[in-house]
Design a protein around this motif. Structure first.
Motif, PDB file in Angstrom:
ATOM      1  N   ARG A 116      -2.184 -14.560 -78.970  1.00 53.78           N
ATOM      2  CA  ARG A 116      -1.062 -15.296 -79.552  1.00 53.78           C
ATOM      3  C   ARG A 116       0.269 -14.604 -79.289  1.00 53.78           C
ATOM      4  N   HIS A 117       0.240 -13.286 -79.256  1.00 52.78           N
ATOM      5  CA  HIS A 117       1.479 -12.516 -79.095  1.00 52.78           C
ATOM      6  C   HIS A 117       1.666 -11.975 -77.679  1.00 52.78           C
ATOM      7  N   GLY A 118       0.820 -12.395 -76.749  1.00 51.80           N
ATOM      8  CA  GLY A 118       1.003 -12.010 -75.360  1.00 51.80           C
ATOM      9  C   GLY A 118       0.819 -10.528 -75.094  1.00 51.80           C
ATOM     10  N   GLY A 120      -0.502  -7.305 -73.475  1.00 51.48           N
ATOM     11  CA  GLY A 120      -0.952  -7.141 -72.097  1.00 51.48           C
ATOM     12  C   GLY A 120      -2.259  -6.390 -71.920  1.00 51.48           C
TER      13      GLY A 120
END
Length: 340
Positions: A116-118, A120
């Motif tokens: 959801r928050h990208g 990495g």
């Protein structure tokens, strides 16, 4: 770079955080660290006191099962290392629900929040106990999973969910499976700190059966270096064993602990193992896959044990309150059972 460490106030997680914030991982000397911890009985901010004043450190109290808690902590995070788990086999046998909730649903919530928050990069910390028990040889990462306790079954579930998030959603997540850890700041319900602290106080220690159960022992710093290698070099959806390369039966371990504390076998009480089928006979991991990334254990068991015993000798102020609180909780639970 910002790293979120769930369960970062626990034994292994706090060691990882302390090492990160004191420049122990090359290339990450400037990383900001957000410790996310519910502070259950096994989470202790005292474990982080030595780095609490670092400008790169921030603590967030939260529950990995609660989406809002994760959403408040994850913005701006580049890497998540998920240590958060219920981890004691005996406790899981007497109360499996908390283990399934935290270790399965909680882990899934971490992975979902990372998507959801990208985020990495994600590293999920697991255990060799997911493999079950092995009579001969050592497990490779593709070995059949045969967990025998609610704890190990819940961890196996989280491992498979982690892999599914890599395959289905493209989450850049790797999974590590470690052997038995030991070292300073280890909560005194586990065998080495329990035996050491009992023996230092002149109390007897419980040896299940004949002490034939065999474990591979891994110093906590070696484990955390292995985790960091997988953070940096591991592949998405892949599993990596991290072992210490030193197998000992519980009887052999007890002998070494008696020697280290100046006690003899009169301090050992042989008891029937109350864990029944949930207690595996032997664990042994093949960590050649992680070795190919550059991993090798550096701490010999003898040196690591001597360091650990000395730490407990010098840090009574840390472990005595924990044992006293655990004893009180056990007595209260017994009183409630008696009146139920």
């Amino acid at each position: 770079m910002r790293i979120l460490v769930t369960g970062g106030a626990g034994f292994i997680g706090s060691h990882y955080v302390r090492t990160m914030l004191t420049g122990g991982y090359p290339g990450f000397e400037d990383a900001e660290v957000v410790v996310f911890d519910k502070l259950t009985y096994a989470g202790n901010l005292t474990n982080l006191a030595s780095v609490a004043d670092s400008p790169r450190y921030r603590f967030v109290r939260g529950d990995i099962c609660v989406q809002a808690d994760l959403d408040a902590a994850l913005p701006g995070v580049d890497v998540v290392v998920n240590f958060a788990a219920e981890s004691h086999v005996d406790r899981s046998i007497h109360g499996a629900a908390d283990f399934v909730l935290t270790n399965v649903l909680g882990a899934q919530q971490v992975f979902e929040a990372a998507l959801r928050h990208g985020v990495g990069r994600v590293l999920h910390v697991s255990t060799d106990e997911v493999y079950g028990s092995i009579d001969d040889g050592s497990w490779t990462e593709d070995h059949l999973l045969e967990p025998n306790s609610p704890y190990s079954a819940a961890k196996a579930g989280s491992d498979l969910i982690a892999r599914a998030y890599a395959q289905t959603y493209g989450l850049n997540i790797s999974i590590t499976r470690c052997s038995n850890n030991y070292g300073p700041f280890h909560f005194p319900e586990k065998v080495i700190p329990l035996f050491v602290t009992n023996l230092l106080d002149g109390e007897r220690v419980p040896l299940y059966g004949e002490g034939a159960n065999v474990r591979d022992w891994l110093f906590v710093d070696d484990h955390c270096r292995g985790i960091q290698l997988v953070v940096e070099k591991g592949l998405p959806g892949e599993f990596y064993n991290i072992g210490g390369g030193r197998e000992l039966s519980n009887k052999e371990l007890t002998e070494k602990l008696l020697d280290a504390t100046g006690r003899d076998w009169s301090y050992v009480e042989n008891i029937v193992d109350p864990r029944g089928g949930g207690h595996d006979l032997r664990y042994s991991v093949d960590y050649s896959k992680t070795a190919a990334l550059g991993y090798a254990p550096r701490m010999s068991f003898e040196d690591g044990l001597a360091l650990t015993v000395q730490w407990y000798r010098e840090n009574r102020a840390w472990w005595e309150p924990l044992k006293a609180a655990a004893a009180t909780a056990h007595q209260e639970a017994g009183s409630q059972d008696a009146t139920a």
